[in-house]
Design an enzyme around this catalytic site. Sequence first.
Site, PDB file in Angstrom:
ATOM      1  N   ALA A 232      -1.151  -0.266  11.188  1.00 52.41           N
ATOM      2  CA  ALA A 232      -1.183   0.831  10.221  1.00 52.41           C
ATOM      3  C   ALA A 232      -1.677   0.346   8.868  1.00 52.41           C
ATOM      4  O   ALA A 232      -2.497   0.999   8.217  1.00 52.41           O
ATOM      5  CB  ALA A 232       0.210   1.450  10.098  1.00 52.41           C
ATOM      6  N   GLU A 235      -5.814  -0.786   9.183  1.00 53.04           N
ATOM      7  CA  GLU A 235      -6.809   0.260   9.415  1.00 53.04           C
ATOM      8  C   GLU A 235      -6.816   1.299   8.300  1.00 53.04           C
ATOM      9  O   GLU A 235      -7.873   1.696   7.804  1.00 53.04           O
ATOM     10  CB  GLU A 235      -6.538   0.942  10.764  1.00 53.04           C
ATOM     11  CG  GLU A 235      -6.714   0.027  11.963  1.00 53.04           C
ATOM     12  CD  GLU A 235      -8.108  -0.575  12.053  1.00 53.04           C
ATOM     13  OE1 GLU A 235      -9.098   0.144  11.801  1.00 53.04           O
ATOM     14  OE2 GLU A 235      -8.195  -1.774  12.368  1.00 53.04           O
ATOM     15  N   SER A 237      -5.765   0.997   5.175  1.00 51.49           N
ATOM     16  CA  SER A 237      -6.203   0.441   3.890  1.00 51.49           C
ATOM     17  C   SER A 237      -7.715   0.259   3.835  1.00 51.49           C
ATOM     18  O   SER A 237      -8.356   0.625   2.846  1.00 51.49           O
ATOM     19  CB  SER A 237      -5.504  -0.904   3.637  1.00 51.49           C
ATOM     20  OG  SER A 237      -4.125  -0.715   3.435  1.00 51.49           O
ATOM     21  N   CYS A 347       4.918   7.968   5.837  1.00 49.85           N
ATOM     22  CA  CYS A 347       4.624   6.542   5.945  1.00 49.85           C
ATOM     23  C   CYS A 347       5.587   5.704   5.112  1.00 49.85           C
ATOM     24  O   CYS A 347       5.610   5.801   3.878  1.00 49.85           O
ATOM     25  CB  CYS A 347       3.184   6.275   5.502  1.00 49.85           C
ATOM     26  SG  CYS A 347       2.730   4.528   5.532  1.00 49.85           S
ATOM     27  N   GLU A 356      -1.267  -2.148  -3.117  1.00 51.88           N
ATOM     28  CA  GLU A 356      -2.408  -2.932  -2.633  1.00 51.88           C
ATOM     29  C   GLU A 356      -3.737  -2.278  -2.997  1.00 51.88           C
ATOM     30  O   GLU A 356      -4.650  -2.933  -3.518  1.00 51.88           O
ATOM     31  CB  GLU A 356      -2.302  -3.108  -1.121  1.00 51.88           C
ATOM     32  CG  GLU A 356      -3.467  -3.842  -0.491  1.00 51.88           C
ATOM     33  CD  GLU A 356      -3.418  -3.794   1.016  1.00 51.88           C
ATOM     34  OE1 GLU A 356      -4.472  -3.549   1.635  1.00 51.88           O
ATOM     35  OE2 GLU A 356      -2.320  -3.986   1.589  1.00 51.88           O
TER      36      GLU A 356
END
Length: 400
Positions: A232, A235, A237, A347, A356
Amino acid sequence: MTTVDLLDPALVDDPYPLLVTWRAAGPVLRATDGRWVATTHAAVSATLRHRALGRIWTDWQPAEQMEPFNTLHRNQLMENEPPEHTRMRRLLAGAFAKGHVERMRPRIETLADALLDELDPTGPVDVLAAYAEPMPVYVIADLLGVPREDHVRLRDWSQAIVHMYEQGVDEATRESAVRASADFADYVRGVVELRRAQPGEDLVNDLIAERDGGSGFSEEELIATVVLLLNAGHEASVNTFGNGLHALLRHPDQLARVTTGEVTPATALEELIRFDAPLQLFERTATAQVEIAGVTVAKGETVACLMGSANRDAAVFGADPATGADAFDVARDPNPHVGFGLGRHFCLGAPLARVELEITLRRLLERFPDIALAGAPPRRPTWVLRGLAALQVTVGPAGR
């Protein structure tokens, strides 16, 4: 009633014109394969929040052949409902609460600078391959306490597994996903065994130690949870950054609003997530008969939520060509996109993803404020997970 073809090839290149047509036809439509399809922000939100619409895992067949893939999904948070989901989510939230997101912030800053130091200012560079793709794998590797040098294997396994989430997968994709699932599970099992023998200060250590009412993750749940975090995190990000940066570079006026400081990268990031959604479809299955937007969904029927369509709904984001749903507006606020989901499956990694991505975007634009497209980027041949295969840019001389 309009019938939706979720295998329409137009969805890969540019799904948004077709999504406009589907939204106009109704908030909930039938797909050619029999599924219900939620097209509007209201219908998608209602589906994601409804307690009788859940993630009900069904093993891929033949089960014996697909078992490594099935095991990973059967035992992960995202594919379970209460009480299993409640227990696993509480355990994972407890491990994350040990300060891991804030612990990672300075590491992400340092990593971003190190990767940007390697970009060639004299010619076109694929900013996805050189910057966006390694970043989330390195971050998750550091978070989990696994060697960064394993990032290529981790990325390849992740991509092989998530290709199964597309529509109409072929036999080669299935075989690749099974191999990757087995190899990835073996790798994580080795990490867990090492951490039990040599405890550290990473997330794997805290996942092992976390208890809820005296019980923790089972062995298979622990392995599946670590795999889910990487799949998760990586992909989503990479595709969010690639799609978003591409949109930003195609709108120089909006790029200037960020590079000049008029709009913060954190605010702009929410529009990057909304405008070209990295996850276009997410399913829910009815555990009882429910009604969504006036449509009766029978027990056992599936609703495919079109996330990218919800994020372009003029009823929520406006119809003004300059600032509305189809406009790219980095200052959009509020921005109620559904990029991280809603309801009990919202999420759990959203705080880390935002940190990030904000740092990744901010440091790139601070270092290279003159960044520009160096040609039309090729898209991956998928649409459920929508992303670019490459993004060639010129960065120019380094700035701040």
